[in-house]
Write a protein that holds these residues in place. Structure first.
Motif, PDB file in Angstrom:
ATOM      1  N   ASN A 295      42.455  39.518  37.473  1.00  0.00           N
ATOM      2  CA  ASN A 295      41.927  38.938  38.702  1.00  0.00           C
ATOM      3  C   ASN A 295      40.472  38.569  38.471  1.00  0.00           C
ATOM      4  O   ASN A 295      39.656  39.430  38.136  1.00  0.00           O
ATOM      5  N   ILE A 296      40.187  37.282  38.639  1.00  0.00           N
ATOM      6  CA  ILE A 296      38.875  36.756  38.255  1.00  0.00           C
ATOM      7  C   ILE A 296      38.354  35.836  39.361  1.00  0.00           C
ATOM      8  O   ILE A 296      39.096  34.966  39.853  1.00  0.00           O
ATOM      9  N   GLY A 297      37.093  36.046  39.751  1.00  0.00           N
ATOM     10  CA  GLY A 297      36.556  35.248  40.845  1.00  0.00           C
ATOM     11  C   GLY A 297      35.160  34.706  40.629  1.00  0.00           C
ATOM     12  O   GLY A 297      34.970  33.506  40.452  1.00  0.00           O
ATOM     13  N   HIS A 298      34.187  35.592  40.621  1.00  0.00           N
ATOM     14  CA  HIS A 298      32.796  35.169  40.697  1.00  0.00           C
ATOM     15  C   HIS A 298      32.430  34.176  39.602  1.00  0.00           C
ATOM     16  O   HIS A 298      31.810  33.136  39.864  1.00  0.00           O
TER      17      HIS A 298
ATOM     18  N   GLY B 291      40.304  43.614  36.080  1.00  0.00           N
ATOM     19  CA  GLY B 291      39.401  42.630  36.665  1.00  0.00           C
ATOM     20  C   GLY B 291      38.048  43.176  37.004  1.00  0.00           C
ATOM     21  O   GLY B 291      37.843  44.392  37.054  1.00  0.00           O
ATOM     22  N   HIS B 292      37.161  42.283  37.236  1.00  0.00           N
ATOM     23  CA  HIS B 292      35.762  42.421  37.654  1.00  0.00           C
ATOM     24  C   HIS B 292      34.824  42.025  36.510  1.00  0.00           C
ATOM     25  O   HIS B 292      34.847  42.628  35.447  1.00  0.00           O
ATOM     26  N   GLY B 293      34.054  40.987  36.770  1.00  0.00           N
ATOM     27  CA  GLY B 293      33.035  40.553  35.816  1.00  0.00           C
ATOM     28  C   GLY B 293      33.588  39.829  34.598  1.00  0.00           C
ATOM     29  O   GLY B 293      32.862  39.665  33.610  1.00  0.00           O
ATOM     30  N   LEU B 294      34.835  39.374  34.656  1.00  0.00           N
ATOM     31  CA  LEU B 294      35.386  38.686  33.475  1.00  0.00           C
ATOM     32  C   LEU B 294      34.891  37.234  33.448  1.00  0.00           C
ATOM     33  O   LEU B 294      34.798  36.570  34.476  1.00  0.00           O
TER      34      LEU B 294
ATOM     35  N   ASP C 166      36.891  34.659  46.966  1.00  0.00           N
ATOM     36  CA  ASP C 166      35.892  35.209  47.895  1.00  0.00           C
ATOM     37  C   ASP C 166      34.606  34.391  47.940  1.00  0.00           C
ATOM     38  O   ASP C 166      34.011  34.188  49.004  1.00  0.00           O
TER      39      ASP C 166
ATOM     40  N   GLU D  89      44.771  48.480  38.906  1.00  0.00           N
ATOM     41  CA  GLU D  89      43.905  47.443  38.334  1.00  0.00           C
ATOM     42  C   GLU D  89      42.721  48.162  37.714  1.00  0.00           C
ATOM     43  O   GLU D  89      41.980  48.872  38.407  1.00  0.00           O
TER      44      GLU D  89
ATOM     45  N   VAL E  31      40.588  49.007  47.299  1.00  0.00           N
ATOM     46  CA  VAL E  31      39.298  49.038  46.607  1.00  0.00           C
ATOM     47  C   VAL E  31      38.325  49.913  47.400  1.00  0.00           C
ATOM     48  O   VAL E  31      38.457  50.040  48.615  1.00  0.00           O
TER      49      VAL E  31
ATOM     50  N   PHE F 282      42.508  49.999  42.510  1.00  0.00           N
ATOM     51  CA  PHE F 282      41.430  49.512  41.633  1.00  0.00           C
ATOM     52  C   PHE F 282      40.645  50.727  41.134  1.00  0.00           C
ATOM     53  O   PHE F 282      39.882  51.325  41.889  1.00  0.00           O
TER      54      PHE F 282
ATOM     55  N   CYS G 205      45.544  45.384  47.091  1.00  0.00           N
ATOM     56  CA  CYS G 205      44.790  46.160  46.107  1.00  0.00           C
ATOM     57  C   CYS G 205      43.759  46.994  46.868  1.00  0.00           C
ATOM     58  O   CYS G 205      42.870  46.438  47.526  1.00  0.00           O
TER      59      CYS G 205
ATOM     60  N   GLU H  11      42.808  42.222  48.766  1.00  0.00           N
ATOM     61  CA  GLU H  11      41.981  43.384  48.426  1.00  0.00           C
ATOM     62  C   GLU H  11      41.449  43.966  49.720  1.00  0.00           C
ATOM     63  O   GLU H  11      40.946  43.235  50.585  1.00  0.00           O
TER      64      GLU H  11
ATOM     65  N   ASN I 106      40.358  34.817  42.386  1.00  0.00           N
ATOM     66  CA  ASN I 106      39.715  35.391  43.569  1.00  0.00           C
ATOM     67  C   ASN I 106      38.773  34.337  44.175  1.00  0.00           C
ATOM     68  O   ASN I 106      37.862  33.851  43.495  1.00  0.00           O
TER      69      ASN I 106
END
Ligand code: PXP
Length: 260
Positions: free
Chosen positions: A219-222, A198-201, A17, A159, A100, A139, A98, A78, A15
């Protein structure tokens, strides 16, 4: 790698973003999200994920135009379940969309999309994306009722929201959240939904989620963009990829999910 092994491999969607977040902090074009997408591809990403938010706080419409025309990896868009976003998705027809939640009333208590409560609103949007050949993912919190509603509504993919797992403050909470994810992934497999998460991984918490046999994509971004500040984006992605592979030796997967 044979095509069969390739299809069983746990996929990584990167991700991007927050590359756009940094760009937007100053205006202009640097750092370029397309450059990040190309680097992600070189580092072993299987797809690019981008969230076009209603307020365009990071990814912009022009980024989606460029991602669609200039990258070879599949794009997972997303998006909120709104008419505006639906029209954009139908115009571009990305590989996947996706859905959300963006507004508080669209969320379950865990922060995922409320497919149970929002069924009537979501059903036509899912239907129109399906009809256009866009692979729809919802999601959702790791919750059996939400999974069952996702199945009923006709989404091929869910997701699982890993935010509560990622935010766990102690070992007991972590264990409880992992148990919920484990049970939800198993249920998704049983009812024929392809399961993503995903989220926060991060490096320190990805392995147990990557090891869930029904999970086909993360799905991994931040975290990756943050880590890129220290080690570079390619190195961060390669390390995440290595951890995922370590959690899931080639061939370790569960059947019983819809094919991608
Ligand atoms: N999956 C979905 C559906 C998301 O909305 C996000 C956050 O944009 C992610 C995955 C990635 O989360 P993070 O940026 O915390 O890795």
């Amino acid at each position: 790698m044979t095509s069969e092994t390739q299809s069983q491999r746990l996929r990584l969607g990167v991700n991007i973003d927050h590359v756009a977040t940094i760009r937007n902090a100053r205006g202009g074009v640097h750092p370029d999200v397309l450059r990040a997408a190309h680097l992600a591809a070189d580092a072993g990403a299987d797809g690019i994920t981008a969230h076009l938010r209603e307020d365009r706080r990071h990814i912009r419409d022009s980024d989606i135009d460029r991602l669609m025309s200039e990258i070879s990896l599949p794009l997972n868009l997303e998006m909120a379940a709104t008419e505006e976003m639906l029209a954009i998705a139908l115009r571009h027809r990305p590989h996947a969309a996706c859905l959300v939640p963006e507004r508080r009333q669209e969320r379950t208590t865990e922060g995922g999309l409320d497919v149970v409560g929002g069924y009537d609103h979501l059903a036509p949007i899912v239907g129109r994306l399906n009809d256009a050949g866009v692979r729809v993912s919802l999601f959702i919190a790791p919750d059996r009722a939400q999974l069952d509603a996702a199945r009923r509504i006709g989404a091929p993919v869910v997701e699982l929201h890993t935010g509560r797992y990622a935010d766990a403050e102690n070992a007991a909470e972590l264990e409880a959240e992992l148990a919920r994810l484990t049970e939800a992934a198993a249920h998704a497999g049983q009812i024929g939904l392809e399961c993503h998460a995903g989220h926060g991984l991060r490096f320190d918490n990805v392995v147990p989620v990557a090891a869930l046999p029904q999970v086909r994509e993360l799905n991994i971004g931040h975290f990756l963009v943050g880590e890129a500040v220290f080690v570079g984006l390619e190195a961060a992605i390669r390390q995440m990829r290595a951890l995922m592979d370590q959690a899931r030796p080639a061939g370790a997967h569960s059947t019983g999910t819809a094919a991608s």
